[in-house]
Structure formats: C-alpha cells, structure tokens
Motif scaffolding. Structure first.
Motif, mmCIF file in Angstrom:
data_model
loop_
_atom_site.group_PDB
_atom_site.id
_atom_site.type_symbol
_atom_site.label_atom_id
_atom_site.label_comp_id
_atom_site.label_asym_id
_atom_site.label_seq_id
_atom_site.Cartn_x
_atom_site.Cartn_y
_atom_site.Cartn_z
ATOM 1 N N LYS A 1 -2.709 -0.802 -3.273
ATOM 2 C CA LYS A 1 -3.686 -0.187 -2.396
ATOM 3 C C LYS A 1 -3.194 1.197 -1.963
ATOM 4 O O LYS A 1 -1.997 1.485 -2.009
ATOM 5 N N LEU B 1 -5.547 -4.320 4.226
ATOM 6 C CA LEU B 1 -4.402 -4.779 3.437
ATOM 7 C C LEU B 1 -4.597 -6.202 2.923
ATOM 8 O O LEU B 1 -3.987 -6.592 1.920
ATOM 9 N N ALA C 1 0.841 -1.204 0.000
ATOM 10 C CA ALA C 1 0.000 0.000 0.000
ATOM 11 C C ALA C 1 0.872 1.247 0.000
ATOM 12 O O ALA C 1 1.886 1.311 0.697
#
Length: 304
Positions: A245, A279, A220
């Motif tokens: 992400k 996540l 991410a």
C-alpha cells in the motif's frame, strides 16, 4: 526496435538509469568514466566552469561503439553537456535524450543545454509545460526489487526511507501520529546535503538493496513529496511492484492509471484518522497493460 543500437550513459551503478532491465534487453549501459581519477575530476570542473570538453579524452571504451549507435539516453547532470557537445560534433546523426528524474528546480538548469542538439524529457507535468520538455512517466527497474531478508527487524506498518529535502518536520509529526495509533512506523531520514535541521540524528545512507528489504517487509510505503513536485517519485512504483500500500501527500496520484483508493491513501491534514482502516482494507490487483508502462521496457518505448 533494435536495442543493440541504443545506449545509456550515466554516472555510476547507483544511478536510476544504470538499469539491469535495460542490459537484459541488450541496450548498452555505460558509465561516463571507468574511474573518476583526480585528473578526470579536474577536467570535469574546468568543463563545467568554462563550457569545454576536456573530460571527453577520459571517456570509457564505449566511445568505440558509437559508430553503431542511433540513440543515446543521458540523465540530467553537468557531466552531460560536454558529452552532448562531443556527440553533436563527432556523431551528429545520433539522437540524444536527456532525462530529468527530479524537478528542474532541484536539478540541472534547462539553460545548461541551450544551443545543443538534444531533447529534454521529464516526469514532472509542470516542468514539461513550463520548459517545453517531453513528458514521460517514471519507471522502476524490476530486477532491483529483490526482497532477500524477512526477519523481524525489517518489519513495519509504515515505512519511509529518504533524504530530508525540507520534509523532516512533517515526517516526524506523522511518526508521532502513527505511534499514537499503535502503529509501528519506520521513519529513516538519511544524512545528506539536503538536511534542514541541526537537532536531528540523521541516519547513514542505505544500499538500495537494503531499502527494498525494508519496503518489502512493510504494510505501506510513505511518500512525502517536495512542495514544488507534480510528478511522482519512485516510491509509488516501488509500492506498485512490491505489492504494498502507498500513503502519499501527492494529490496528483489520483490522476494516474494505477490509482485505486484501496491501494493508495491520499494524505491530507484532515484524514489521518482514516489511515488505520486503510491499512486493513484488502488491496486490488491491476492489469498488466497498466503496470507494463512503468517497467523499463514500457518506459523506454515512450521515447519513440
């Protein structure tokens, strides 16, 4: 659209407008000066202080192409005012747009362009409303998103690379939280004139290609925006096109057409405990009709 009659003039190869995607389309992408010699720097200084155009004598060979150009795009910078005056005088039929890729409060004052024949464009909704600027979204240069390294030193669970801009305290708090949750964060705050503290070991700047290598190997990308910013930075777009992400404290991302809660986590003071689950949630894909507008070609079309 005849791209051969379009020109971008910008500072150097590091500028967001020095676009390889634009060059691929056939747009002329140029630098103000072939080299900023001592005399050029002196002329720049005098031009800024006295509102003159001395530096125009040092412009690159692109000046010879202007007779065949209909549209010129510039980034907001003090270099641009003398150039706009030069274009207004020598080539009054050329349409000129100035692009603000940062909030006005952190960039060139709008008053800098008073009395000039040019359009001001911004990604920031509040700036467009406050200053009567034209709105456009940010864009990403896809040819620069080339991940070339994959060894373990580039891997992380959450990645932030950028300058301080009064964000360091929050970034360090988040770093501590991520570590407490057995996550592996990379918080890389670059040494710059935007430093807010003297007790932190700021890191040397990275080439953009290295930044992409780190972001391309994370789960991410972390996006912490400046307090007065309403538009999005490049990080959400890097996440979008690197298929990563995004964790961001920018509440405005929820209004964007590419917002999906599976892909983008909107960070508040109360929801840190939900990051780990986010996540591990599978991402969802987006249609080309949405992603195209954030590529250079789609972004550039918005000027017309």
């Amino acid at each position: 659209m005849d791209y051969n009659r379009m020109m971008i003039i910008t500072l150097d190869e590091k500028s967001v407008l020095f676009s390889a995607d634009a060059q691929k389309l056939g747009i002329h992408v140029e630098k103000y000066f072939e080299k900023r010699t001592l005399i050029v720097k002196l002329f720049n200084y005098i031009d800024k202080k006295l509102n003159l155009q001395l530096a125009s004598y040092q412009y690159g060979s692109w000046k010879k192409k202007l007779k065949d150009i209909d549209f010129v795009l510039l980034n907001a910078h003090f270099f641009s005012r003398p150039l706009i005056k030069y274009l207004n005088r020598k080539f009054p039929d050329i349409r000129i747009a100035v692009w603000y890729s940062n909030p006005v409060a952190k960039d060139t004052p709008v008053s800098f362009y008073s009395g000039l024949n040019c359009e001001l464009w911004s990604f920031d909704k509040s700036d467009c409303e406050n200053y009567g600027m034209h709105p456009n979204n940010q864009f990403i240069d896809q040819m620069k998103l080339n991940v070339t390294k994959h060894d373990d030193s580039y891997h992380s669970d959450v990645c932030f690379i950028g300058v301080d801009k009064e964000r360091l305290t929050l970034l360090l708090e988040l770093e501590d939280y991520f570590i407490s949750q057995q996550l592996n964060p990379l918080i890389y705050v670059v040494d710059s004139s935007k430093n807010s503290r003297t007790d932190y070991a700021y890191k040397p700047a990275l080439p953009y290609s290295e930044l992409i290598n780190y972001e391309g190997n994370t789960k991410a990308i972390l996006d912490i925006v400046q307090s007065d910013q309403q538009g999005i930075s490049l990080r959400p777009l890097e996440a979008l096109f690197l298929n990563k992400k995004l964790i961001t404290n920018n509440l405005n991302v929820q209004e964007l057409d590419f917002y999906r809660p599976e892909n983008i986590f909107v960070l508040t003071d109360e929801n840190h405990q939900d990051i780990a689950a986010f996540l591990h949630t599978p991402m969802v894909s987006l249609p080309e009709a949405i992603t195209h507008k954030y590529q250079f070609e789609g972004w550039f079309a918005n000027f017309f």
